[in-house]
Design a protein around this motif. Structure first.
Motif, short mmCIF file in Angstrom:
data_model
loop_
_atom_site.label_atom_id
_atom_site.label_comp_id
_atom_site.label_asym_id
_atom_site.label_seq_id
_atom_site.Cartn_x
_atom_site.Cartn_y
_atom_site.Cartn_z
N ARG A 102 0.86 -1.18 0.00
CA ARG A 102 0.00 0.00 0.00
C ARG A 102 0.89 1.24 0.00
N GLN A 145 2.66 4.50 0.81
CA GLN A 145 2.91 5.30 2.02
C GLN A 145 3.34 6.72 1.62
N GLN A 146 3.44 7.55 2.64
CA GLN A 146 3.95 8.91 2.42
C GLN A 146 5.35 8.83 1.79
N ASP A 147 5.67 9.74 0.87
CA ASP A 147 6.96 9.79 0.17
C ASP A 147 7.20 8.59 -0.74
N GLU A 148 6.13 8.03 -1.26
CA GLU A 148 6.28 6.93 -2.22
C GLU A 148 5.47 7.25 -3.49
N ARG A 156 2.45 9.90 -3.57
CA ARG A 156 2.46 10.59 -2.28
C ARG A 156 3.85 11.19 -2.06
N SER A 170 10.13 4.29 -2.85
CA SER A 170 10.16 5.31 -1.81
C SER A 170 11.27 6.32 -2.11
#
Lengths: 345, 345
Positions: free
Chosen positions: B33, B35-38, B85, B108
């Motif tokens: 899933r 995530q932030q900064d991906e 993100r 990431s």
């Protein structure tokens, strides 16, 4: 009237294993009667040099001539003319050139022309200095160091040069020359005595043990941004260690790869990954590529020696019989400075 | 909502033998899933390049990172952003960088920073040209050829350059660039088709079969005084043949040694006897050493391409599953020009 002399022969080609004294044999041979265009020489001093190992492998892959097992080995040497039927040479002359490993020898004009040692035929030298100087600091060794440093490495003031085989014939001279040009010189050598000589007597900036497990750290401490020049006489693992540490870009001068000459394929293989990854430049040379500068080089070397700027260290072996020992010792790093044989003291 | 994707893994390190398609495996994996900064990417095209072979040996002696067998292989690639993100990236963006060999992947910011492929992190490219150009003539291949020729070999007008691996990705471009700078270019390639392309389409001055038993004679006929430059992508025996024939002095540019990468020690060994005896200069480089000139290089390459001065030949493999085949084909010389995989056509 033919007279006997003693000569040294290589008894077999030696490849993939170290050369030993047992690979040579001293034989008594009759000297032929002197013919037109020949000289009879008495050998005074003989040189032993790394390139000669390549003439003893029996491999034809390298562009050096293999020694003929049926004839005496020969090398640079100094001899006195005993008798001459060769124009330009008179009894008593001191001559420098490719001399048989024989106490006395007869050389023909054709033989002289056929032996490409040091890039010149037999020539007269004067008798005002120790004859071994013509084999070392003023000979092919000095010439090689000179073209390696002045002609190829060309150190700039303040650059750091690391050198393998620093205590050898070429190394001791090349390091001093790099110092004369303003470089910092870090020598690599295998014994405490050698390192002491390099630093105390020859004024190298530092000398390190190439076998040390902390060589990398020691080099990084002495050259935090990496060496600018690696002057390589040795090859093999120590070269890899140094080359991975170098500035990017920097230059590697291949002068010789003596640690590899006993390899089964005759040596001279290098792993160029550090050259690739550090964007190094590998430059090589032989004195023959600078033949037009020989007189200038000799004049410069003589000037430096006579003014005390350049010290020609020698490891002198005494007596004709010691020649194989000198050769083997030179290859195994037994000496400090140029290994020479004083056949007649 | 996690969705599955297909990824290609190296199943074992391969050293001392040729890499084959059997050394790779396609596996279906769930996508994590976002995530932030991906970013979530859809892979459009993948590059296969010689340096990658060194990341598959399991040897730590070379300063390249080994692929992690537990993660997909990755290489330069072009992808489309599906979801983001990561600040600076939006859905629909085309991006170039180190892309997983996966149909879709999540990258990431940390992963992006950790993959030193091509010297830059993920960056946007525009969609006005075929995306494979960013992997070939306008990508690392073009950049490598540019820094190899313009930054390192620096051919002068009228000089003769011999190049191994001339029909490969770098070779086809490097040869054209040397021509643009005024050199004569003789390419070495292993098939009649390749040689025809080099001469007829890319206007090389000549192309020779490196396997020919008369290669020496053919090179001497084309370059009687010896090549000035040898641009080496291949290494091994062909390099020895060329280097013995070169001018004294001349320069050898090591761009790669692809013929040696299957050697037990990972390759990159060269016999430097011709370098020593011919007083050659061996220069090496990687694009990373010219990182500050990347924008200038890309601008120059784009200019040449858009003006028809530089042709970016491609061997295009179609479909994600063909990626291992492209990699193996690239290593074995199956292609003309740059090998690329069009994952989505």
């Amino acid at each position: 009237m033919p007279m006997p002399t003693r000569s040294i022969f290589l008894t077999q080609y030696v490849c993939g294993e170290p050369l030993t004294e047992e690979h040579f044999e001293i034989r008594e041979c009759p000297l032929p009667r002197l013919q037109q265009d020949e000289v009879l020489l008495e050998t005074l001093a003989l040189s032993v040099d790394p390139y000669m190992r390549g003439c003893m492998t029996g491999l034809s892959t390298f562009y050096v001539k293999q020694f003929d097992l049926a004839s005496p080995v020969y090398s640079m040497g100094v001899a006195r003319v005993i008798e001459s039927r060769l124009p330009g040479f008179s009894p008593g002359d001191l001559v420098l050139g490719a001399i048989d490993w024989s106490e006395r020898s007869v050389l023909s004009a054709a033989q002289i022309a056929d032996r490409p040692v040091g890039g010149f035929a037999l020539r007269q030298v004067d008798g005002t200095r120790p004859v071994t100087q013509y084999l070392g600091v003023l000979g092919t060794t000095g010439i090689t160091a000179y073209f390696g440093i002045v002609g190829t490495a060309r150190p700039q003031r303040g650059e750091t040069m690391v050198m393998s085989g620093a205590a050898g014939g070429v190394g001791t001279l090349a390091g001093q020359m790099a110092k004369l040009l303003g470089a910092r010189v870090i020598g690599l050598a295998g014994s405490a005595h050698k390192r002491e000589v390099l630093v105390d007597q020859l004024k190298f900036d530092a000398a390190l043990d190439y076998r040390s497990s902390s060589l990398t750290d020691e080099l990084q401490a002495l050259a935090p941004t990496g060496p600018d020049i690696y002057f390589d006489n040795v090859g093999g693992r120590v070269s890899q260690t140094v080359m991975w540490l170098m500035r990017k870009p920097a230059r590697v001068i291949d002068c010789g790869q003596i640690s590899t000459y006993d390899d089964p394929d005759g040596g001279w293989k290098i792993d160029i990954r550090p050259i690739h990854n550090n964007a190094l430049r590998l430059e090589s040379f032989t004195p023959a590529h600078f033949a037009e500068f020989y007189p200038a080089a000799r004049a410069q070397l003589t000037h430096w020696v006579d003014n005390g700027k350049l010290v020609g260290l020698e490891s002198k072996y005494l007596g004709f019989e010691s020649t194989p020992k000198a050769m083997v010792g030179m290859l195994s790093g037994a000496n400090v400075g140029k290994a020479v044989v004083a056949v007649v003291d």
